[in-house]
Design a protein around this motif. Structure first.
Motif, PDB file in Angstrom:
ATOM      1  N   ALA A 117       0.840  -1.199   0.000  1.00  0.00           N
ATOM      2  CA  ALA A 117       0.000   0.000   0.000  1.00  0.00           C
ATOM      3  C   ALA A 117       0.873   1.246   0.000  1.00  0.00           C
ATOM      4  O   ALA A 117       0.604   2.220  -0.729  1.00  0.00           O
ATOM      5  CB  ALA A 117      -0.922  -0.009   1.217  1.00  0.00           C
ATOM      6  N   LYS A 118       1.915   1.240   0.802  1.00  0.00           N
ATOM      7  CA  LYS A 118       2.812   2.384   0.875  1.00  0.00           C
ATOM      8  C   LYS A 118       3.530   2.608  -0.451  1.00  0.00           C
ATOM      9  O   LYS A 118       3.694   3.759  -0.898  1.00  0.00           O
ATOM     10  CB  LYS A 118       3.824   2.179   2.004  1.00  0.00           C
ATOM     11  CG  LYS A 118       3.201   2.205   3.389  1.00  0.00           C
ATOM     12  CD  LYS A 118       4.246   1.954   4.468  1.00  0.00           C
ATOM     13  CE  LYS A 118       3.643   2.034   5.862  1.00  0.00           C
ATOM     14  NZ  LYS A 118       4.648   1.777   6.915  1.00  0.00           N
ATOM     15  N   VAL A 119       3.953   1.525  -1.091  1.00  0.00           N
ATOM     16  CA  VAL A 119       4.629   1.640  -2.388  1.00  0.00           C
ATOM     17  C   VAL A 119       3.712   2.297  -3.417  1.00  0.00           C
ATOM     18  O   VAL A 119       4.116   3.209  -4.151  1.00  0.00           O
ATOM     19  CB  VAL A 119       5.092   0.253  -2.883  1.00  0.00           C
ATOM     20  CG1 VAL A 119       5.541   0.325  -4.355  1.00  0.00           C
ATOM     21  CG2 VAL A 119       6.242  -0.261  -2.022  1.00  0.00           C
ATOM     22  N   VAL A 139      -5.630  -0.886   2.380  1.00  0.00           N
ATOM     23  CA  VAL A 139      -4.909  -2.127   2.671  1.00  0.00           C
ATOM     24  C   VAL A 139      -5.832  -3.325   2.504  1.00  0.00           C
ATOM     25  O   VAL A 139      -5.417  -4.379   1.974  1.00  0.00           O
ATOM     26  CB  VAL A 139      -4.334  -2.082   4.105  1.00  0.00           C
ATOM     27  CG1 VAL A 139      -3.799  -3.457   4.530  1.00  0.00           C
ATOM     28  CG2 VAL A 139      -3.224  -1.034   4.197  1.00  0.00           C
ATOM     29  N   MET A 140      -7.081  -3.191   2.922  1.00  0.00           N
ATOM     30  CA  MET A 140      -8.041  -4.286   2.769  1.00  0.00           C
ATOM     31  C   MET A 140      -8.266  -4.635   1.302  1.00  0.00           C
ATOM     32  O   MET A 140      -8.451  -5.804   0.948  1.00  0.00           O
ATOM     33  CB  MET A 140      -9.362  -3.917   3.444  1.00  0.00           C
ATOM     34  CG  MET A 140      -9.304  -3.897   4.962  1.00  0.00           C
ATOM     35  SD  MET A 140      -9.100  -5.547   5.675  1.00  0.00           S
ATOM     36  CE  MET A 140     -10.743  -6.208   5.420  1.00  0.00           C
ATOM     37  N   GLY A 146      -5.092  -8.197  -4.243  1.00  0.00           N
ATOM     38  CA  GLY A 146      -3.682  -8.261  -4.577  1.00  0.00           C
ATOM     39  C   GLY A 146      -3.141  -6.900  -4.981  1.00  0.00           C
ATOM     40  O   GLY A 146      -3.863  -6.057  -5.513  1.00  0.00           O
ATOM     41  N   ALA A 147      -1.860  -6.701  -4.729  1.00  0.00           N
ATOM     42  CA  ALA A 147      -1.253  -5.393  -4.966  1.00  0.00           C
ATOM     43  C   ALA A 147      -1.264  -4.997  -6.439  1.00  0.00           C
ATOM     44  O   ALA A 147      -1.480  -3.827  -6.778  1.00  0.00           O
ATOM     45  CB  ALA A 147       0.180  -5.388  -4.432  1.00  0.00           C
ATOM     46  N   TYR A 185     -15.302  -4.536  -1.648  1.00  0.00           N
ATOM     47  CA  TYR A 185     -14.662  -5.087  -0.459  1.00  0.00           C
ATOM     48  C   TYR A 185     -14.554  -4.090   0.686  1.00  0.00           C
ATOM     49  O   TYR A 185     -14.864  -4.410   1.835  1.00  0.00           O
ATOM     50  CB  TYR A 185     -13.288  -5.650  -0.806  1.00  0.00           C
ATOM     51  CG  TYR A 185     -12.800  -6.665   0.188  1.00  0.00           C
ATOM     52  CD1 TYR A 185     -13.389  -7.920   0.270  1.00  0.00           C
ATOM     53  CD2 TYR A 185     -11.750  -6.380   1.054  1.00  0.00           C
ATOM     54  CE1 TYR A 185     -12.954  -8.865   1.189  1.00  0.00           C
ATOM     55  CE2 TYR A 185     -11.301  -7.315   1.968  1.00  0.00           C
ATOM     56  CZ  TYR A 185     -11.909  -8.554   2.031  1.00  0.00           C
ATOM     57  OH  TYR A 185     -11.470  -9.484   2.944  1.00  0.00           O
ATOM     58  N   SER A 186     -14.115  -2.871   0.408  1.00  0.00           N
ATOM     59  CA  SER A 186     -13.990  -1.905   1.496  1.00  0.00           C
ATOM     60  C   SER A 186     -15.355  -1.392   1.943  1.00  0.00           C
ATOM     61  O   SER A 186     -15.519  -0.954   3.082  1.00  0.00           O
ATOM     62  CB  SER A 186     -13.071  -0.740   1.102  1.00  0.00           C
ATOM     63  OG  SER A 186     -13.619   0.018   0.046  1.00  0.00           O
TER      64      SER A 186
END
Length: 210
Positions: A117-119, A139-140, A146-147, A185-186
């Motif tokens: 998430a930070k990336v 993040v969820m 997947g990223a 999802y969120s």
């Protein structure tokens, strides 16, 4: 129209419906496991908010396997579970074990989802704080989709700032495999946390009345 009227919305306002989680209302089955999950996440030094959200929306109070192959109360794919230290083979599947699955999920959140998430956000120059609700929801999305899929949809949105505006943009933007279930999802996480708060508050009021 009835939803617009009840919520005081403009007649042209779009209303998006969240679908696809048939277990979503089985909260009474999952409530007893919440405290167990929270304790596991605390021991692993991972924000217990994620334990609550994941347990509320994934596989409430029972073992289930998704069409994609995710299994257990926290719905880990076999390869993901192995990467986080669980044994999954033709003889043993530790995703059946609640505590081990919770450890796997906590490691996935702390070792993969939060760093990724930070990336993604750093790439777009977006400021964030790990305790912000919108960051947790972001993040969820990575936990679920997947990223790579989350990165793709964020690239399509091309935001200059974060916050709930970004999360809401993700709700209505498709890209690659980031589609309805991922968009929802969120939203499910948000709804689940509101409902959990109500359930805990009602239990507290009931106990004090006694």
């Amino acid at each position: 129209d009835s939803i617009r009227v009840s919520r005081g919305l403009d007649s042209e306002a779009k209303v998006y419906m969240t679908t696809g989680k048939k277990d979503f209302y089985a909260f009474d089955h999952v409530l007893p496991t919440i405290s167990r999950g929270v304790e596991v996440f605390k021991v692993q030094n991972v924000d217990p908010w994620y334990a609550q959200a994941i347990l509320m929306i994934e596989s409430p109070g029972r073992l289930a396997k998704s069409k994609a192959g995710a299994y257990g109360t926290v719905q880990l794919m076999a390869g993901v579970a192995r990467a986080q230290g669980l044994t999954v083979n033709r003889y043993v599947d530790e995703r059946k074990n609640f505590e081990k699955s919770a450890i796997g999920a906590s490691r996935l959140i702390s070792r993969v989802c939060i760093p990724e998430a930070k990336v993604i956000l750093d790439h777009h120059g977006i400021a964030y704080h790990e305790n912000d609700l919108w960051f947790r929801l972001f993040v969820m999305h990575i936990y679920h989709a997947g990223a790579a899929n989350v990165s793709g949809v964020v690239n399509k949105i091309n935001p200059s700032t974060g916050g709930m505006d970004l999360i809401q943009a993700m709700w209505v933007t498709e890209n690659g495999r980031f589609r309805n279930a991922s968009q929802n999802y969120s939203q499910l996480a948000l709804a689940a946390m509101f409902i959990l708060d109500d359930m805990v508050w009602n239990c507290y009021n009931y106990s004090t009345d006694l």
